[in-house]
Scaffold this motif. Structure first.
Motif, PDB file in Angstrom:
ATOM      1  N   ALA A 116       0.839  -1.199   0.000  1.00 15.46           N
ATOM      2  CA  ALA A 116       0.000   0.000   0.000  1.00 15.46           C
ATOM      3  C   ALA A 116       0.874   1.250   0.000  1.00 15.46           C
ATOM      4  O   ALA A 116       1.971   1.245   0.562  1.00 15.46           O
ATOM      5  N   GLY A 117       0.365   2.295  -0.623  1.00 13.09           N
ATOM      6  CA  GLY A 117       1.073   3.571  -0.621  1.00 13.09           C
ATOM      7  C   GLY A 117       2.090   3.682  -1.736  1.00 13.09           C
ATOM      8  O   GLY A 117       3.168   3.146  -1.642  1.00 13.09           O
ATOM      9  N   ARG A 118       1.714   4.335  -2.812  1.00 12.00           N
ATOM     10  CA  ARG A 118       2.599   4.577  -3.960  1.00 12.00           C
ATOM     11  C   ARG A 118       3.277   3.297  -4.453  1.00 12.00           C
ATOM     12  O   ARG A 118       4.485   3.213  -4.550  1.00 12.00           O
ATOM     13  N   VAL A 119       2.471   2.309  -4.784  1.00 13.14           N
ATOM     14  CA  VAL A 119       2.997   1.041  -5.293  1.00 13.14           C
ATOM     15  C   VAL A 119       3.481   1.245  -6.723  1.00 13.14           C
ATOM     16  O   VAL A 119       2.755   1.767  -7.563  1.00 13.14           O
ATOM     17  N   LYS A 120       4.716   0.852  -6.964  1.00 15.52           N
ATOM     18  CA  LYS A 120       5.306   0.939  -8.305  1.00 15.52           C
ATOM     19  C   LYS A 120       6.006  -0.381  -8.602  1.00 15.52           C
ATOM     20  O   LYS A 120       6.556  -1.006  -7.710  1.00 15.52           O
ATOM     21  N   ALA A 121       5.977  -0.765  -9.874  1.00 22.24           N
ATOM     22  CA  ALA A 121       6.654  -1.988 -10.309  1.00 22.24           C
ATOM     23  C   ALA A 121       7.440  -1.688 -11.572  1.00 22.24           C
ATOM     24  O   ALA A 121       6.999  -0.907 -12.421  1.00 22.24           O
ATOM     25  N   LYS A 122       8.600  -2.327 -11.679  1.00 25.98           N
ATOM     26  CA  LYS A 122       9.434  -2.202 -12.882  1.00 25.98           C
ATOM     27  C   LYS A 122      10.084  -3.553 -13.142  1.00 25.98           C
ATOM     28  O   LYS A 122      10.413  -4.284 -12.211  1.00 25.98           O
ATOM     29  N   SER A 123      10.307  -3.826 -14.426  1.00 29.27           N
ATOM     30  CA  SER A 123      11.049  -5.037 -14.784  1.00 29.27           C
ATOM     31  C   SER A 123      12.237  -4.634 -15.641  1.00 29.27           C
ATOM     32  O   SER A 123      12.265  -3.546 -16.217  1.00 29.27           O
ATOM     33  N   SER A 125      12.883  -5.734 -18.469  1.00 29.46           N
ATOM     34  CA  SER A 125      12.458  -5.642 -19.873  1.00 29.46           C
ATOM     35  C   SER A 125      11.765  -4.320 -20.195  1.00 29.46           C
ATOM     36  O   SER A 125      11.437  -4.070 -21.345  1.00 29.46           O
ATOM     37  N   GLY A 126      11.517  -3.487 -19.178  1.00 32.82           N
ATOM     38  CA  GLY A 126      10.912  -2.183 -19.426  1.00 32.82           C
ATOM     39  C   GLY A 126       9.464  -2.057 -18.997  1.00 32.82           C
ATOM     40  O   GLY A 126       8.878  -0.990 -19.104  1.00 32.82           O
ATOM     41  N   MET A 127       8.853  -3.121 -18.518  1.00 36.46           N
ATOM     42  CA  MET A 127       7.478  -3.065 -18.041  1.00 36.46           C
ATOM     43  C   MET A 127       7.431  -2.230 -16.766  1.00 36.46           C
ATOM     44  O   MET A 127       8.299  -2.337 -15.914  1.00 36.46           O
ATOM     45  N   GLU A 128       6.402  -1.383 -16.647  1.00 35.91           N
ATOM     46  CA  GLU A 128       6.189  -0.580 -15.452  1.00 35.91           C
ATOM     47  C   GLU A 128       4.698  -0.502 -15.166  1.00 35.91           C
ATOM     48  O   GLU A 128       3.890  -0.478 -16.093  1.00 35.91           O
ATOM     49  N   PHE A 129       4.332  -0.476 -13.896  1.00 36.53           N
ATOM     50  CA  PHE A 129       2.967  -0.116 -13.546  1.00 36.53           C
ATOM     51  C   PHE A 129       2.966   0.563 -12.194  1.00 36.53           C
ATOM     52  O   PHE A 129       3.898   0.425 -11.404  1.00 36.53           O
ATOM     53  N   SER A 130       1.895   1.321 -11.947  1.00 38.37           N
ATOM     54  CA  SER A 130       1.740   2.001 -10.672  1.00 38.37           C
ATOM     55  C   SER A 130       0.290   1.919 -10.232  1.00 38.37           C
ATOM     56  O   SER A 130      -0.621   1.836 -11.058  1.00 38.37           O
ATOM     57  N   SER A 131       0.103   1.923  -8.914  1.00 40.03           N
ATOM     58  CA  SER A 131      -1.215   1.814  -8.322  1.00 40.03           C
ATOM     59  C   SER A 131      -1.131   2.258  -6.864  1.00 40.03           C
ATOM     60  O   SER A 131      -0.028   2.370  -6.310  1.00 40.03           O
ATOM     61  N   ALA A 132      -2.263   2.488  -6.231  1.00 36.60           N
ATOM     62  CA  ALA A 132      -2.271   2.858  -4.808  1.00 36.60           C
ATOM     63  C   ALA A 132      -1.995   1.647  -3.927  1.00 36.60           C
ATOM     64  O   ALA A 132      -1.337   1.764  -2.892  1.00 36.60           O
ATOM     65  N   THR A 133      -2.487   0.476  -4.334  1.00 37.32           N
ATOM     66  CA  THR A 133      -2.286  -0.765  -3.572  1.00 37.32           C
ATOM     67  C   THR A 133      -2.053  -1.914  -4.540  1.00 37.32           C
ATOM     68  O   THR A 133      -2.363  -1.818  -5.729  1.00 37.32           O
ATOM     69  N   ALA A 134      -1.535  -3.011  -4.024  1.00 38.02           N
ATOM     70  CA  ALA A 134      -1.405  -4.253  -4.799  1.00 38.02           C
ATOM     71  C   ALA A 134      -1.235  -5.401  -3.817  1.00 38.02           C
ATOM     72  O   ALA A 134      -0.601  -5.246  -2.771  1.00 38.02           O
ATOM     73  N   ASP A 135      -1.812  -6.540  -4.151  1.00 34.30           N
ATOM     74  CA  ASP A 135      -1.662  -7.750  -3.350  1.00 34.30           C
ATOM     75  C   ASP A 135      -0.864  -8.761  -4.146  1.00 34.30           C
ATOM     76  O   ASP A 135      -1.158  -9.005  -5.324  1.00 34.30           O
ATOM     77  N   TYR A 136       0.135  -9.353  -3.487  1.00 38.30           N
ATOM     78  CA  TYR A 136       0.879 -10.442  -4.106  1.00 38.30           C
ATOM     79  C   TYR A 136       0.407 -11.734  -3.439  1.00 38.30           C
ATOM     80  O   TYR A 136       0.558 -11.912  -2.227  1.00 38.30           O
ATOM     81  N   VAL A 137      -0.200 -12.635  -4.226  1.00 34.63           N
ATOM     82  CA  VAL A 137      -0.690 -13.913  -3.726  1.00 34.63           C
ATOM     83  C   VAL A 137       0.409 -14.940  -3.966  1.00 34.63           C
ATOM     84  O   VAL A 137       0.673 -15.324  -5.109  1.00 34.63           O
ATOM     85  N   ALA A 138       1.050 -15.363  -2.899  1.00 34.94           N
ATOM     86  CA  ALA A 138       2.247 -16.200  -3.009  1.00 34.94           C
ATOM     87  C   ALA A 138       1.975 -17.551  -3.659  1.00 34.94           C
ATOM     88  O   ALA A 138       2.771 -18.012  -4.476  1.00 34.94           O
ATOM     89  N   ALA A 139       0.870 -18.192  -3.322  1.00 36.09           N
ATOM     90  CA  ALA A 139       0.600 -19.543  -3.830  1.00 36.09           C
ATOM     91  C   ALA A 139       0.501 -19.588  -5.347  1.00 36.09           C
ATOM     92  O   ALA A 139       0.944 -20.543  -5.980  1.00 36.09           O
ATOM     93  N   SER A 140      -0.058 -18.539  -5.949  1.00 35.97           N
ATOM     94  CA  SER A 140      -0.264 -18.545  -7.402  1.00 35.97           C
ATOM     95  C   SER A 140       0.662 -17.584  -8.149  1.00 35.97           C
ATOM     96  O   SER A 140       0.658 -17.566  -9.376  1.00 35.97           O
ATOM     97  N   GLY A 141       1.425 -16.751  -7.423  1.00 44.04           N
ATOM     98  CA  GLY A 141       2.279 -15.765  -8.085  1.00 44.04           C
ATOM     99  C   GLY A 141       1.467 -14.676  -8.756  1.00 44.04           C
ATOM    100  O   GLY A 141       1.903 -14.066  -9.719  1.00 44.04           O
TER     101      GLY A 141
END
Length: 188
Positions: A116-123, A125-141
């Motif tokens: 939560a709070g300024r969630v940002k993702a980068k890879s 390969s150049g992929m990026e995304f941003s959101s206010a929150t994100a959940d990572y579900v470990a069992a399924s990735g």
């Protein structure tokens, strides 16, 4: 002669009392100068600075998580984290995804992470995304959010509300209110 002995005894006793008083005052003033750490909130059993979690399954690293601070809540079996950097391991084709957030809750039983709070993702390969929150579900990735997102990868930008992404394959679904922009000539 007895008066001299008595006078020497009094001087020795006074010197001893003076020495003990000086030491006692010094020790008590040192104790007052030490900062007292603040008490932990009632629901926190352990608080740590600069922590590092690694999730492995069958000897394969799934993700690394580094946080500035962690507070363990024994009743809920949850670790509250601040200053998050999480790297979800990918393969050679998809690459790793690095997520950052202000805070997160780590479920110690399921190993799920709620960012939560300024969630940002980068890879890489150049992929990026941003959101206010994100959940990572470990069992399924699975990486998901119900919030507004902005996703960009190579020559495409998507905006919408709600997202689900399987981190291992990078299969992505934006759930509603989708706007897409595709640029031609990318990679030339």
């Amino acid at each position: 002669m007895n008066k001299i002995r008595l006078l020497l005894a009094v001087i020795i006793v006074l010197a001893g009392v003076s020495l003990v008083t000086t030491i006692a005052l010094k020790v008590s003033s040192d104790k007052r100068q030490l900062p007292v750490p603040p008490g932990l909130p009632g629901n926190v059993d352990v608080s740590l600075q600069k922590i590092h979690f690694t999730e492995t399954r069958d000897g394969v690293k799934k993700w690394d998580l580094v946080a500035d601070k962690a507070e363990y809540d024994k009743v809920r079996d949850t670790t509250h984290l601040t200053g998050i950097r999480m790297v979800v391991t990918g393969d050679q084709q998809t690459g790793d995804i690095t997520l950052t957030a202000d805070r997160a809750d780590y479920d110690n039983k399921s190993r799920d992470v709620k960012l939560a709070g300024r969630v940002k993702a980068k890879s890489a390969s150049g992929m990026e995304f941003s959101s206010a929150t994100a959940d990572y579900v470990a069992a399924s990735g699975l990486l998901r959010t119900p919030d507004r997102i902005r996703y960009a990868d190579k020559n495409m930008t998507l905006e919408g509300v709600g997202m689900e992404m399987v981190t291992g394959t990078r299969n992505l679904k934006v759930l509603r209110d989708v706007t897409a922009s595709i640029r031609s000539g990318a990679g030339k």
